[in-house]
Design a protein around this motif. Sequence first.
Motif, PDB file in Angstrom:
ATOM      1  N   GLU A  24     -36.189 -15.783  40.242  1.00  0.00           N
ATOM      2  CA  GLU A  24     -36.431 -15.737  41.702  1.00  0.00           C
ATOM      3  C   GLU A  24     -37.615 -16.636  42.075  1.00  0.00           C
ATOM      4  N   LYS A  25     -37.349 -17.534  43.017  1.00  0.00           N
ATOM      5  CA  LYS A  25     -38.424 -18.455  43.410  1.00  0.00           C
ATOM      6  C   LYS A  25     -39.267 -17.814  44.509  1.00  0.00           C
ATOM      7  N   PRO A  26     -40.584 -18.015  44.427  1.00  0.00           N
ATOM      8  CA  PRO A  26     -41.445 -17.413  45.447  1.00  0.00           C
ATOM      9  C   PRO A  26     -41.278 -18.111  46.792  1.00  0.00           C
ATOM     10  N   SER A  27     -41.637 -17.395  47.838  1.00  0.00           N
ATOM     11  CA  SER A  27     -41.625 -17.975  49.173  1.00  0.00           C
ATOM     12  C   SER A  27     -42.624 -19.125  49.252  1.00  0.00           C
ATOM     13  N   ASN A  28     -42.265 -20.138  49.951  1.00  0.00           N
ATOM     14  CA  ASN A  28     -43.178 -21.258  50.156  1.00  0.00           C
ATOM     15  C   ASN A  28     -42.880 -21.805  51.546  1.00  0.00           C
TER      16      ASN A  28
END
Length: 188
Positions: A86-90
């Motif tokens: 899961e990619k973090p919010s950016n």
Amino acid sequence: MAILPIRTYPDPILAQKSAPVTEFDDSVSKIVEDMKQTMQNAPGIGLAAVQVGIAKRILIFDAGQAAQREDEGEGEGEHNQDQEQEKPSNIVVCINPVITSAQGSVVSENEGCLSVPELRANVTRSACVRAKAFDENGAPFDLDLEGMAAIVFQHELDHLEGVLFLERISRLKRDLYKRRVRKWQKDV
Ligand code: NI
């Protein structure tokens, strides 16, 4: 911070061309914070200020979530079982954004919009875009986008011009959607 109501078609403000931001003051920071919260709550991966009723040239998009959707092959709602990656919010904040060059062409499959509920359609977009914008403090920066981030950016930039993705799909699909909306309005 506040979650703001999202305007939906056929709200006339969505057809309005947004005005440039001329002062980077606290009111701009507040709009940006509210937009972030509203987008994450929706949830969405992009939002233009006009969608929350503020016709200023401010858009945000979540580059982390855009990359995540790309990995998932766009299948929104059909999430992979193994999501360890899961990619973090950016969240990228773009004020007074302008595209400086665009290349290639790509079909964005099943594009959707928080302001056009219950419609998904394929839209032709540029594959890669270069753009410049200002952050919420008034500092200029350049963007070099491809893939889902480029698509979301172009979609949000359209909002600043008063253009919904409805206008980029076939007339048949558009007319069917308009008829559905009129029926919902009658049913309320
Ligand atoms: Ni939209």
